[in-house]
Design an enzyme around this catalytic site. Structure first.
Site, PDB file in Angstrom:
ATOM      1  N   ASP A  19       9.248   2.653   1.947  1.00  0.00           N
ATOM      2  CA  ASP A  19       8.031   3.303   2.363  1.00  0.00           C
ATOM      3  C   ASP A  19       7.795   3.159   3.846  1.00  0.00           C
ATOM      4  O   ASP A  19       7.354   2.076   4.299  1.00  0.00           O
ATOM      5  CB  ASP A  19       6.849   2.810   1.484  1.00  0.00           C
ATOM      6  CG  ASP A  19       5.495   3.529   1.929  1.00  0.00           C
ATOM      7  OD1 ASP A  19       5.541   4.294   3.051  1.00  0.00           O
ATOM      8  OD2 ASP A  19       4.579   3.379   1.129  1.00  0.00           O
ATOM      9  N   LYS A  75       2.507   9.854   8.143  1.00  0.00           N
ATOM     10  CA  LYS A  75       1.711   9.513   9.599  1.00  0.00           C
ATOM     11  C   LYS A  75       2.282  10.151  10.844  1.00  0.00           C
ATOM     12  O   LYS A  75       1.919  11.172  11.259  1.00  0.00           O
ATOM     13  CB  LYS A  75       1.475   8.031   9.497  1.00  0.00           C
ATOM     14  CG  LYS A  75       0.726   7.443   8.335  1.00  0.00           C
ATOM     15  CD  LYS A  75      -0.074   6.205   8.686  1.00  0.00           C
ATOM     16  CE  LYS A  75      -1.126   6.107   7.631  1.00  0.00           C
ATOM     17  NZ  LYS A  75      -0.836   5.061   6.591  1.00  0.00           N
ATOM     18  N   PHE A 105       0.769  -1.250   0.183  1.00  0.00           N
ATOM     19  CA  PHE A 105       0.018  -0.018   0.137  1.00  0.00           C
ATOM     20  C   PHE A 105       0.900   1.349   0.032  1.00  0.00           C
ATOM     21  O   PHE A 105       1.793   1.299   0.814  1.00  0.00           O
ATOM     22  CB  PHE A 105      -0.902   0.085   1.226  1.00  0.00           C
ATOM     23  CG  PHE A 105      -1.794   1.288   0.928  1.00  0.00           C
ATOM     24  CD1 PHE A 105      -2.958   1.161   0.299  1.00  0.00           C
ATOM     25  CD2 PHE A 105      -1.630   2.353   2.013  1.00  0.00           C
ATOM     26  CE1 PHE A 105      -4.062   2.221   0.192  1.00  0.00           C
ATOM     27  CE2 PHE A 105      -2.428   3.382   1.599  1.00  0.00           C
ATOM     28  CZ  PHE A 105      -3.460   3.603   0.903  1.00  0.00           C
TER      29      PHE A 105
HETATM   30  C1  LIG Z   1      -1.058   5.298   5.107  1.00  0.00           C
HETATM   31  C2  LIG Z   1       0.171   4.929   3.920  1.00  0.00           C
HETATM   32  C3  LIG Z   1       0.466   5.764   2.862  1.00  0.00           C
HETATM   33  C4  LIG Z   1      -0.481   6.864   2.506  1.00  0.00           C
HETATM   34  O1  LIG Z   1      -0.403   7.963   3.404  1.00  0.00           O
HETATM   35  P1  LIG Z   1      -1.248   9.132   2.914  1.00  0.00           P
HETATM   36  O2  LIG Z   1      -0.942  10.170   4.165  1.00  0.00           O
HETATM   37  O3  LIG Z   1      -2.885   8.493   3.491  1.00  0.00           O
HETATM   38  O4  LIG Z   1      -1.334   9.670   1.711  1.00  0.00           O
HETATM   39  C5  LIG Z   1       1.402   5.157   2.031  1.00  0.00           C
HETATM   40  N1  LIG Z   1       2.136   4.442   2.396  1.00  0.00           N
HETATM   41  C6  LIG Z   1       1.723   3.497   3.583  1.00  0.00           C
HETATM   42  C7  LIG Z   1       2.707   2.306   3.867  1.00  0.00           C
HETATM   43  C8  LIG Z   1       0.908   3.915   4.493  1.00  0.00           C
HETATM   44  O5  LIG Z   1       0.481   3.036   5.581  1.00  0.00           O
END
Ligand SMILES: *Cc1c(COP(=O)(O)O)cnc(C)c1O
Length: 397
Positions: A216, A245, A129
């Site tokens: 990521d 986050k 994701f």
């Molecule tokens: C939440 C998340 C995203 C997306 O972040 P947003 O601030 O919602 O755009 C991307 N990568 C990972 C691993 C995530 O957990």
């Protein structure tokens, strides 16, 4: 609510919160809930943390935004703190996780072109994701996220997570790979942690093929796995690391970090963001990072992780239907042998906020400031709920 002016993008639970304090939220009717989700790994310092509240209120009263046409001393300071804690060299501030990954994808393409690759490709993982923008939903390994939004962005190749052979094959067959983008622990994908050996081998493979290794860490970053960033469990670094986050504890801010060649790729005109790195956002980042450091919250995340794991193992070891524990640090999954999305609402009724991902994995992302007692409460409430729900022993009614 009968009618709403909002687009119907979310299936929302029937509760609204009025205030929060630490690991607790109070709803509009005055009922309290123990928050084992932290706004999806965002409020790592808990709700209304005094350092964050102070940073927001004092900076808001002084200066919110000037634009990146000018020097921004707080952006310099937040960047310096982030590179100091992460060991990365350079930072670009943006406003969300998806945006941070967009920045990483752009870096990968610039890097590919600098190597003479006409159509650079990025290897991404199954169940990944990476966000909801067009490039990041393309990088995401979940058809539900992509369906309806075709044509997708080109330049991505998918391979199996935690499977070195699958990636080695691609690397041997193709000369147009610029980067690998991977979550060290897959969050949305079901709290799957990649093996230590696999990630280290990926680093070696990337070195051998002159390919960028991009982590990521939008969810794994900012102390969540027991280090400031998950890659710091190893004695090597990725070339590019994205985060968001927990970085702002609820204030929207993200960052792309880079080291080595990748740190020098962006030049004026390549990338930008009106809101990226405002004085206000960067004051919050400084407060968050200083609190993580001063309160030794990485260590605390490890302690809490052990406490929670030991508790759930003790309570759930002999329960049929419980497959096992997953994840790393305070990204904790309890995998069941059946779809269990309804547990979210049942837990809410018992005053506990949890989430279920990948169909049958209960997802816990509690704040790093949790007390031992609150951790025990999570174990007690959730273990009882799981036992009741699986019917072992039979519910008492
Ligand atoms: C939440 C998340 C995203 C997306 O972040 P947003 O601030 O919602 O755009 C991307 N990568 C990972 C691993 C995530 O957990």
């Amino acid at each position: 609510m009968a009618t709403s002016a909002l687009m119907h993008t979310y299936g929302r639970l029937p509760v609204a919160f009025a205030e929060g304090q630490g690991a607790w939220l109070t709803d509009t009717a005055g009922r309290r809930y123990l928050d084992a989700l932290s706004g999806i790994a965002v409020c790592g310092l808990g709700h209304a943390h005094p350092a964050v509240t102070q940073a927001i209120s004092e900076q808001a009263a002084r200066l919110v935004h000037t634009s990146n046409l000018y020097q921004v001393p707080l952006q310099e300071a937040a960047g310096a703190k982030l590179t100091q804690l992460s060991g990365m060299e350079k930072v670009f501030f943006c406003n969300s996780g998806a945006e941070a990954n967009e920045g990483a994808i752009k870096l990968a393409r610039l890097y590919g072109h600098s190597k003479g690759i006409d159509v650079p490709h990025i290897i991404v993982m199954e169940q990944a994701f990476h966000g909801r923008t067009l490039a990041t939903l393309t990088a995401t390994g979940n058809r539900k996220v992509q369906a309806g939004f075709e044509p997708l962005v080109s330049g991505f190749i998918r391979c199996a997570y935690n499977d070195l052979q699958s990636i080695e094959q691609i690397m041997q067959q193709r000369t147009d790979i610029a980067a690998i983008l991977i979550e060290p622990v897959q969050g949305e994908g079901g709290l799957r942690a990649a093996d230590d050996a696999y990630l280290t081998q990926l680093r070696q493979l990337c070195d051998a093929h002159q390919v960028l290794l991009m982590f990521d860490e939008v969810q794994t970053g900012n102390g969540r796995t027991g280090q400031y960033f998950a890659f710091q469990h190893y004695d090597w670094k990725p070339d590019v690391v994205t985060t968001a986050k927990g970085l702002g504890n609820g204030f929207p801010i993200g960052a792309v970090m880079a080291q080595g060649q990748a740190a020098a790729l962006f030049q004026p005109g390549h990338h930008g963001s009106t809101y990226g790195g405002t004085p206000l956002g960067c004051a919050v980042v400084l407060a968050v990072l200083e609190t993580l450091e001063q309160d030794k919250l990485c260590q605390r995340a490890n302690q809490l992780s052990e406490l929670l794991r030991a508790g759930f193992e003790r309570e759930l070891a002999s329960i049929d239907g419980v497959v096992g524990l997953r994840g790393r640090g305070l990204m904790l999954g309890i995998e069941l042998d059946r779809p269990c999305a309804e547990l979210v609402e049942l837990a809410l009724e018992r005053g506990l906020l949890i989430n279920v991902t990948a169909g049958q994995v209960i997802r816990l992302l509690p704040p790093l400031i949790l007390s031992d007692e609150e951790a025990q409460q999570i174990i007690a409430i959730l273990s009882q709920l799981i036992k009741d729900w699986l019917g072992q022993p039979l519910p008492s009614h």
